[in-house]
Write a protein that holds these residues in place. Sequence first.
Motif, PDB file in Angstrom:
ATOM      1  N   GLY A 101     -24.135  -1.024  73.944  1.00 44.09           N
ATOM      2  CA  GLY A 101     -25.466  -1.445  73.518  1.00 44.09           C
ATOM      3  C   GLY A 101     -25.406  -2.303  72.271  1.00 44.09           C
ATOM      4  N   ASP A 102     -24.581  -1.890  71.318  1.00 38.16           N
ATOM      5  CA  ASP A 102     -24.431  -2.669  70.079  1.00 38.16           C
ATOM      6  C   ASP A 102     -23.833  -4.045  70.356  1.00 38.16           C
ATOM      7  OD1 ASP A 102     -25.449  -0.577  68.624  1.00 38.16           O
ATOM      8  OD2 ASP A 102     -23.546   0.043  67.740  1.00 38.16           O
ATOM      9  N   ILE A 103     -22.877  -4.100  71.284  1.00 38.00           N
ATOM     10  CA  ILE A 103     -22.225  -5.380  71.571  1.00 38.00           C
ATOM     11  C   ILE A 103     -23.182  -6.349  72.258  1.00 38.00           C
ATOM     12  CG2 ILE A 103     -20.460  -6.435  73.067  1.00 38.00           C
ATOM     13  CD1 ILE A 103     -18.541  -4.275  72.081  1.00 38.00           C
ATOM     14  N   VAL A 104     -24.038  -5.851  73.136  1.00 39.02           N
ATOM     15  CA  VAL A 104     -25.052  -6.733  73.718  1.00 39.02           C
ATOM     16  C   VAL A 104     -25.908  -7.345  72.607  1.00 39.02           C
ATOM     17  CG1 VAL A 104     -27.220  -6.739  75.014  1.00 39.02           C
ATOM     18  CG2 VAL A 104     -25.180  -5.768  76.027  1.00 39.02           C
ATOM     19  N   GLU A 105     -26.330  -6.518  71.675  1.00 40.11           N
ATOM     20  CA  GLU A 105     -27.143  -7.036  70.564  1.00 40.11           C
ATOM     21  C   GLU A 105     -26.345  -8.009  69.706  1.00 40.11           C
ATOM     22  OE1 GLU A 105     -30.262  -3.337  70.041  1.00 40.11           O
ATOM     23  OE2 GLU A 105     -28.527  -3.441  68.713  1.00 40.11           O
ATOM     24  N   ALA A 106     -25.057  -7.728  69.479  1.00 31.35           N
ATOM     25  CA  ALA A 106     -24.216  -8.633  68.695  1.00 31.35           C
ATOM     26  C   ALA A 106     -24.046  -9.976  69.402  1.00 31.35           C
ATOM     27  CB  ALA A 106     -22.855  -7.993  68.436  1.00 31.35           C
ATOM     28  N   MET A 107     -23.869  -9.938  70.719  1.00 31.47           N
ATOM     29  CA  MET A 107     -23.738 -11.189  71.469  1.00 31.47           C
ATOM     30  C   MET A 107     -25.039 -11.993  71.420  1.00 31.47           C
ATOM     31  SD  MET A 107     -20.677 -11.677  72.725  1.00 31.47           S
ATOM     32  CE  MET A 107     -20.613 -12.510  74.318  1.00 31.47           C
ATOM     33  N   ILE A 108     -26.173 -11.294  71.438  1.00 30.14           N
ATOM     34  CA  ILE A 108     -27.454 -11.982  71.296  1.00 30.14           C
ATOM     35  C   ILE A 108     -27.564 -12.610  69.904  1.00 30.14           C
ATOM     36  CG2 ILE A 108     -29.947 -11.565  71.056  1.00 30.14           C
ATOM     37  CD1 ILE A 108     -29.675  -9.634  73.460  1.00 30.14           C
ATOM     38  N   GLY A 109     -27.073 -11.899  68.891  1.00 31.86           N
ATOM     39  CA  GLY A 109     -27.052 -12.466  67.546  1.00 31.86           C
ATOM     40  C   GLY A 109     -26.200 -13.715  67.477  1.00 31.86           C
ATOM     41  N   ALA A 110     -25.026 -13.679  68.125  1.00 29.33           N
ATOM     42  CA  ALA A 110     -24.146 -14.847  68.137  1.00 29.33           C
ATOM     43  C   ALA A 110     -24.794 -16.007  68.886  1.00 29.33           C
ATOM     44  CB  ALA A 110     -22.806 -14.473  68.781  1.00 29.33           C
ATOM     45  N   LEU A 111     -25.436 -15.705  70.009  1.00 30.69           N
ATOM     46  CA  LEU A 111     -26.100 -16.755  70.782  1.00 30.69           C
ATOM     47  C   LEU A 111     -27.233 -17.387  69.988  1.00 30.69           C
ATOM     48  CD1 LEU A 111     -26.459 -18.288  73.447  1.00 30.69           C
ATOM     49  CD2 LEU A 111     -27.928 -16.415  74.235  1.00 30.69           C
ATOM     50  N   PHE A 112     -27.971 -16.569  69.258  1.00 32.28           N
ATOM     51  CA  PHE A 112     -29.058 -17.087  68.431  1.00 32.28           C
ATOM     52  C   PHE A 112     -28.519 -18.070  67.385  1.00 32.28           C
ATOM     53  CE2 PHE A 112     -31.494 -16.569  64.427  1.00 32.28           C
ATOM     54  CZ  PHE A 112     -32.694 -17.132  64.835  1.00 32.28           C
ATOM     55  N   LEU A 113     -27.418 -17.702  66.734  1.00 30.35           N
ATOM     56  CA  LEU A 113     -26.847 -18.560  65.698  1.00 30.35           C
ATOM     57  C   LEU A 113     -26.256 -19.832  66.288  1.00 30.35           C
ATOM     58  CD1 LEU A 113     -25.056 -15.932  63.426  1.00 30.35           C
ATOM     59  CD2 LEU A 113     -27.183 -17.158  62.931  1.00 30.35           C
ATOM     60  N   ASP A 114     -25.633 -19.722  67.468  1.00 32.81           N
ATOM     61  CA  ASP A 114     -24.909 -20.853  68.041  1.00 32.81           C
ATOM     62  C   ASP A 114     -25.763 -21.707  68.963  1.00 32.81           C
ATOM     63  OD1 ASP A 114     -22.147 -21.986  68.052  1.00 32.81           O
ATOM     64  OD2 ASP A 114     -22.317 -21.683  70.214  1.00 32.81           O
TER      65      ASP A 114
END
Length: 223
Positions: free
Chosen positions: A115-128
């Motif tokens: 669950g945390d990694i999905v949110e982290a990947m969304i954070g990375a996608l938002f930044l990139d």
Amino acid sequence: MTAEHDLTGWIETHFGHTPGDLALFERALTHSSTGRADYERLEFLGDRVLGLTFAAWLYELFPDEPEGKLSRRYNVMVSGETCAEIAREVGLPALVRLGKQARDDGAVDSDNVLGDIVEAMIGALFLDGGLDKVIAFVRSAWADRVHRQTKAPKHPKSALQEWAAAHGCRPPVYTLAGQFGPHHAPKFRVGVTIPTRGSAEAEGSTKQEAETEAAAALLKQLA
């Protein structure tokens, strides 16, 4: 094919985005057990971005619903359990970077970690890639769940509380029956009782999750 190509291909397939900074996504997949820069800061960001994305989506989809019903929908959709289900559906476990001990302990199957990694990947996608890319991914990955949910769900703990009141019973009592598992993927066992009517136990990745599952189990018994 190298791990970098695998990851780039995953991002292009599921995010519809060619990464400009692949290191952001690599970090989003990296657990603290590796001893390297991990996903926690990106998870912090992604959690908020996912929340904003879902709040706006539900506001748009259900224009006549009051805040309480929207909140119930929201809480189910952004829960760690739901995010972990999404992770499995899109094949993220194969990309997660864990230390040996965490992998041996089964962290790759942990709802908390996934669950945390999905949110982290969304954070990375938002930044990139920006918010539009996040919105497109979320609306695609969660679409079936959102559109299947014709009525705002009632939280099991609230439903059990209401059942007790309607039947003239004392409120449900929750007790922690045990905690076990490694520190990065703990499990909690919780019991719930309505005196003279019944009791149930359940496990979860958090105490709150275990309480929710126990309430749902007792509701089934009482139905």
